[in-house]
Design an enzyme around this catalytic site. Structure first.
Site, PDB file in Angstrom:
ATOM      1  N   ARG A 180      -0.881  -6.580  -5.504  1.00  0.00           N
ATOM      2  CA  ARG A 180       0.346  -7.105  -6.125  1.00  0.00           C
ATOM      3  C   ARG A 180       0.541  -8.566  -5.761  1.00  0.00           C
ATOM      4  O   ARG A 180       0.313  -8.948  -4.608  1.00  0.00           O
ATOM      5  CB  ARG A 180       1.575  -6.306  -5.636  1.00  0.00           C
ATOM      6  CG  ARG A 180       1.566  -4.915  -6.194  1.00  0.00           C
ATOM      7  CD  ARG A 180       2.820  -4.136  -5.852  1.00  0.00           C
ATOM      8  NE  ARG A 180       2.728  -2.880  -6.559  1.00  0.00           N
ATOM      9  CZ  ARG A 180       3.134  -1.702  -6.090  1.00  0.00           C
ATOM     10  NH1 ARG A 180       3.725  -1.641  -4.905  1.00  0.00           N
ATOM     11  NH2 ARG A 180       2.999  -0.611  -6.807  1.00  0.00           N
TER      12      ARG A 180
ATOM     13  N   ASP B 156       4.558   6.542  -1.535  1.00  0.00           N
ATOM     14  CA  ASP B 156       4.014   5.200  -1.685  1.00  0.00           C
ATOM     15  C   ASP B 156       3.288   5.160  -3.012  1.00  0.00           C
ATOM     16  O   ASP B 156       2.539   6.087  -3.343  1.00  0.00           O
ATOM     17  CB  ASP B 156       3.052   4.868  -0.546  1.00  0.00           C
ATOM     18  CG  ASP B 156       2.726   3.387  -0.574  1.00  0.00           C
ATOM     19  OD1 ASP B 156       3.347   2.626   0.193  1.00  0.00           O
ATOM     20  OD2 ASP B 156       1.877   2.983  -1.395  1.00  0.00           O
TER      21      ASP B 156
ATOM     22  N   ASP C  11       2.241   2.281   9.114  1.00  0.00           N
ATOM     23  CA  ASP C  11       1.341   1.176   8.755  1.00  0.00           C
ATOM     24  C   ASP C  11       2.063  -0.043   8.165  1.00  0.00           C
ATOM     25  O   ASP C  11       1.519  -1.133   8.145  1.00  0.00           O
ATOM     26  CB  ASP C  11       0.291   1.665   7.741  1.00  0.00           C
ATOM     27  CG  ASP C  11       0.924   2.323   6.513  1.00  0.00           C
ATOM     28  OD1 ASP C  11       2.163   2.397   6.430  1.00  0.00           O
ATOM     29  OD2 ASP C  11       0.169   2.772   5.623  1.00  0.00           O
ATOM     30  N   HIS C  12       3.288   0.125   7.708  1.00  0.00           N
ATOM     31  CA  HIS C  12       3.990  -0.987   7.056  1.00  0.00           C
ATOM     32  C   HIS C  12       4.765  -1.848   8.053  1.00  0.00           C
ATOM     33  O   HIS C  12       4.563  -3.044   8.141  1.00  0.00           O
ATOM     34  CB  HIS C  12       4.974  -0.450   6.006  1.00  0.00           C
ATOM     35  CG  HIS C  12       4.341  -0.041   4.711  1.00  0.00           C
ATOM     36  ND1 HIS C  12       3.437   0.971   4.606  1.00  0.00           N
ATOM     37  CD2 HIS C  12       4.514  -0.519   3.453  1.00  0.00           C
ATOM     38  CE1 HIS C  12       3.067   1.106   3.343  1.00  0.00           C
ATOM     39  NE2 HIS C  12       3.707   0.209   2.616  1.00  0.00           N
TER      40      HIS C  12
ATOM     41  N   ARG D  35       9.588   2.595  -3.579  1.00  0.00           N
ATOM     42  CA  ARG D  35      10.712   2.544  -2.620  1.00  0.00           C
ATOM     43  C   ARG D  35      12.002   3.032  -3.261  1.00  0.00           C
ATOM     44  O   ARG D  35      12.503   2.460  -4.227  1.00  0.00           O
ATOM     45  CB  ARG D  35      10.851   1.135  -2.033  1.00  0.00           C
ATOM     46  CG  ARG D  35      11.242   0.047  -3.009  1.00  0.00           C
ATOM     47  CD  ARG D  35      11.144  -1.319  -2.353  1.00  0.00           C
ATOM     48  NE  ARG D  35       9.741  -1.656  -2.109  1.00  0.00           N
ATOM     49  CZ  ARG D  35       9.230  -2.885  -2.215  1.00  0.00           C
ATOM     50  NH1 ARG D  35       9.989  -3.901  -2.519  1.00  0.00           N
ATOM     51  NH2 ARG D  35       7.950  -3.099  -1.995  1.00  0.00           N
TER      52      ARG D  35
ATOM     53  N   SER E 267       6.643  -0.611  -6.698  1.00  0.00           N
ATOM     54  CA  SER E 267       6.605   0.332  -5.575  1.00  0.00           C
ATOM     55  C   SER E 267       7.367   1.619  -5.859  1.00  0.00           C
ATOM     56  O   SER E 267       8.071   1.759  -6.850  1.00  0.00           O
ATOM     57  CB  SER E 267       7.206  -0.329  -4.340  1.00  0.00           C
ATOM     58  OG  SER E 267       8.610  -0.225  -4.392  1.00  0.00           O
TER      59      SER E 267
HETATM   60  C1  MIC Z   1       4.302  -1.689  -1.749  1.00  0.00           C
HETATM   61  O1  MIC Z   1       3.108  -1.906  -1.827  1.00  0.00           O
HETATM   62  O2  MIC Z   1       5.148  -2.279  -2.437  1.00  0.00           O
HETATM   63  C2  MIC Z   1       4.798  -0.662  -0.750  1.00  0.00           C
HETATM   64  C3  MIC Z   1       5.505  -1.388   0.328  1.00  0.00           C
HETATM   65  O3  MIC Z   1       3.688  -0.007  -0.187  1.00  0.00           O
HETATM   66  C4  MIC Z   1       5.686   0.331  -1.504  1.00  0.00           C
HETATM   67  C5  MIC Z   1       6.385   1.278  -0.626  1.00  0.00           C
HETATM   68  C6  MIC Z   1       7.583   0.695   0.057  1.00  0.00           C
HETATM   69  O4  MIC Z   1       8.300  -0.123  -0.526  1.00  0.00           O
HETATM   70  O5  MIC Z   1       7.819   1.079   1.211  1.00  0.00           O
HETATM   71  C7  MIC Z   1       4.955   1.132  -2.581  1.00  0.00           C
HETATM   72  O6  MIC Z   1       3.992   0.671  -3.137  1.00  0.00           O
HETATM   73  O7  MIC Z   1       5.411   2.225  -2.932  1.00  0.00           O
HETATM   74 FE1  SF4 Z   2       0.547  -1.257   2.170  1.00  0.00          FE
HETATM   75 FE2  SF4 Z   2       1.656  -1.102  -0.266  1.00  0.00          FE
HETATM   76 FE3  SF4 Z   2       0.142  -3.188   0.442  1.00  0.00          FE
HETATM   77 FE4  SF4 Z   2      -0.974  -0.841   0.072  1.00  0.00          FE
HETATM   78  S1  SF4 Z   2       0.062  -2.064  -1.483  1.00  0.00           S
HETATM   79  S2  SF4 Z   2      -1.390  -2.236   1.758  1.00  0.00           S
HETATM   80  S3  SF4 Z   2       0.570   0.551   0.837  1.00  0.00           S
HETATM   81  S4  SF4 Z   2       2.091  -2.616   1.315  1.00  0.00           S
END
Ligand code: MIC
Ligand code: SF4
Length: 644
Positions: free
Chosen positions: A382, A122, A67-68, A540, A538
């Site tokens: 965010r 995630d 999905d990313h 990550r 996140s």
């Molecule tokens: C995010 O919202 O920052 C992400 C991208 O979903 C991350 C995961 C990632 O960096 O792949 C998260 O929230 O853990």
């Molecule tokens: Fe995707 Fe992270 Fe954004 Fe949720 S917060 S939609 S998991 S990138």
């Protein structure tokens, strides 16, 4: 004894023999029923799972979502998706194909269950707390280890009861509830806690509304958030044809929470988080009129059917303002199929919305970047600086109602000014179409599946045991609330490098200090100095893995965010804190340091060779964490265990 939901679920899942070995009081090991991954963290998680050497996942349900990284500007992202699909076939996972939807929305619709434990690579995995699942965000390696059937360790949380009374007024929604919680406790008020909702207001909220609240509980730093499982939950699960998976679950009446927050839903008003923190909250009415260039609707926080239905009905018969770009990412195909069936998709399209994929999209800078200096109003969770892909954009976080009203007016709008709030009708039964999930193969067949690896998938770096003394220079000194988006940025350019650590490491701290990677390599590694809440945001693990690759030996800060702390331990970077936070001032960039860690039992001495002084550092590491760190990280540690 009376129990909270958290206590009940932990009690059911605690792994006794391991619990007995750990440091008293502070750590519990939990059996994990379900796991989820997404593609941006998944490739690394599965490379690690492969390295552990287990023939098949050992959970009740493990799902791999895509999905990313869905923009396909070259071979890298689609290659990763092929890799993930072959891994799912080989190791017994469900695979959700690209376009099916956002992992958290899909998991809520199709897999999450009350009373089950779930960990996901995630940070917004707690979305499933809306259905009563005990769902925690973790680094990919921790998810890999859980898939291998090993328990997941958490610090036993403080349980904060959030008592909901009253009922939301028209134009006010679940997003405003969690923004109100953030207004009260900010971006680190939840650290070390579970936010557990209860009280008469709970039954007025649908499961997707509850999930919006638990989703963005992540932004408080909480380990997770959870709602009871009641008749509303049952109705949702029946409508998803999963009624047989429902169980009732609630806290006992006379239970005592460690802390109590009272929140009267009737008093909540439309709120907005200002740039660049989800904790900087104001009533929309106070800054209404602000000119806005982009509205972006979607994300795992606000892309459910009810969210998009309300947006559609607000936009119905209108055209978005002349200066406006409006993007919408639905959360799942189920949402889209319903919007098509009810004709509400037409209202969105006719109003001028750009309907993007069922994916994260603009939330993670995967397309949909705003124009220079734009004000972008988003239903996301965010708004860290630069996260949209446009460094000088100003991002504001709001509810779907505020977003839709703003798209029409072209300025930030309190939706209560639009008059009567449209009523939406929810279906009794959802359209169930699981054809974009690929089911796990039976064990006999799966063993023959070949893993497909594109050229961008590079092997994992090597991890060596840690010496007793770490020596090197201060490579960077940063402030409070540094996010993982600062440490390891995402976006359309960098995300495709998630399976290539040497390549992605060139972007560490890109927005703060683009010279960092070169300097770190030249100096043969060294130290990071930071303030409070270092690593918020996140899950990550690249925010630990890439600095590790550049030679970072220890991160010394005032305090850490939970998932990043775990990721540092997992990859053999020593996470230390100042015993006296004032000592932060005594260290500067390029100071030469020696940190005597020994076996990491108790406090640690730091000798500053440049300033010719000594200070005390401390840490929150358990004996097991120390052991893992000294071995060089969790992967060598787990491998040694599996071999044994
Ligand atoms: C995010 O919202 O920052 C992400 C991208 O979903 C991350 C995961 C990632 O960096 O792949 C998260 O929230 O853990
Ligand atoms: Fe995707 Fe992270 Fe954004 Fe949720 S917060 S939609 S998991 S990138």
């Amino acid at each position: 004894m009376a129990g909270t939901i958290t206590e009940k679920i932990i009690k059911e899942h605690i792994v006794e023999d391991i619990a007995a070995k750990i440091a008293p009081g502070d750590e519990v090991a939990l059996k994990i029923d379900q796991t989820l991954t997404q593609d941006a963290t998944g490739t690394m998680a599965y490379l690690q799972f492969e390295a552990i050497g287990i023939p098949r996942v050992r959970t009740e349900q493990s799902v791999s979502y895509v999905d990313h990284n869905t923009l396909q500007t070259d071979f890298k992202n689609p290659d990763d998706h092929r890799y993930l699909q072959s891994i799912a076939r080989r190791y017994g996972l469900q695979f959700s194909r690209p376009g099916n939807g956002i992992c958290h929305q899909l998991h809520l619709e199709r897999f999450a269950c009350p009373g089950k434990t779930l960990i996901g690579s995630d940070s917004h995995t707690p979305t499933a707390g809306g259905i009563g699942s005990f769902a925690i965000g973790a680094g990919g390696l921790d998810v890999a280890v859980a898939m291998a059937g090993m328990p997941y360790r958490i610090k036993y949380p403080k349980i904060v009861g959030i008592k909901l009374t009253g009922k939301l007024q028209d134009w006010v929604s679940a997003k405003d509830v969690i923004l109100e919680v953030l207004r009260r406790i900010d971006v680190k008020g939840g650290v070390g806690t579970v936010l557990e909702y209860f009280g008469p207001g709970v039954k007025t909220l649908s499961v997707p509304e509850r999930a919006t609240i638990t989703n963005m509980g992540t932004e408080t730093g909480a380990t997770t958030s959870v709602f009871p499982s009641d008749e509303v939950t049952k109705a949702f699960m029946v409508a998803q044809e999963r009624g047989n998976q429902w169980i009732p679950l609630e806290a006992d009446a006379d239970v005592e929470y460690d802390e109590l927050i009272e929140l009267n839903l009737s008093e909540v008003e439309p709120l907005v988080a200002l740039p660049h923190s989800p904790g900087k909250i104001k009533p929309v009415s106070e800054i209404a009129g602000l000119e806005v260039q982009q509205v972006a609707i979607g994300s795992c926080t606000n892309s459910s059917l009810s969210d998009l239905k309300i947006v559609a009905n607000i936009l119905k018969g209108h055209t978005i303002a002349d200066n406006m770009h409006l993007t919408i990412n639905p959360g799942s195909r189920q949402v889209v199929e319903h919007l098509i069936e009810s004709d509400e998709m037409r209202y969105l399209v006719a109003a001028g919305a750009r309907i993007l994929e069922n994916s994260c999209g603009p939330c993670i800078g995967m397309g949909g970047a705003p124009s220079s200096h734009a004000v972008s109003v988003r239903t996301f969770n965010r708004n860290f600086e630069g996260r949209s892909g446009t460094k000088d954009a100003q991002m504001y976080l709001v509810s779907p109602e505020v977003a839709a009203a703003t798209a029409i007016k072209g300025v930030l709008t309190d939706p209560r000014d639009l008059g009567e709030c449209p009523k939406i009708e929810m279906p009794q039964r959802f359209i169930i179409n699981d054809n974009m999930f690929i089911r796990p193969l039976p064990a006999g067949e799966s063993a023959k599946v070949e893993i497909i690896r594109g050229p961008n998938i590079k092997p994992l770096p090597d991890f060596q045991p840690l010496p007793d003394t770490l020596a090197g220079e201060v490579l960077i000194k940063v402030e409070d609330n540094i996010t993982t988006d600062h440490i390891m940025p995402a976006g359309a350019k960098i995300l495709p490098l998630r399976s290539n650590i040497p390549a992605i490491s060139e972007y560490v701290f890109e927005a703060i200090d683009p010279e960092f990677p070169r300097r770190a390599l030249e100096k043969g590694g060294g130290f990071i100095i930071g303030g409070d809440n270092y690593g918020q945001g996140s899950s990550r693990e690249h925010a630990a893995l890439a600095p590790k690759y550049l030679g970072v030996k220890a991160v010394i800060v005032k305090s850490f965010a939970r998932i990043h702390l775990a990721n540092l331990i997992n990859f053999g970077i020593v996470p230390l804190t100042f015993k006296d936070p004032a000592d932060y001032e005594s260290i500067d960039l390029a100071d030469k340091l020696e940190v005597i860690i020994g076996e990491l039992q108790g406090d640690v001495k730091l000798r500053n060779r440049t300033k010719n002084n000594e200070i005390e550092l401390t840490h929150s590491l358990s004996q097991l964490d120390a052991e893992i760190l000294k071995t060089g990280g969790k992967l060598p540690w787990v491998k040694a265990k599996v071999v044994k």
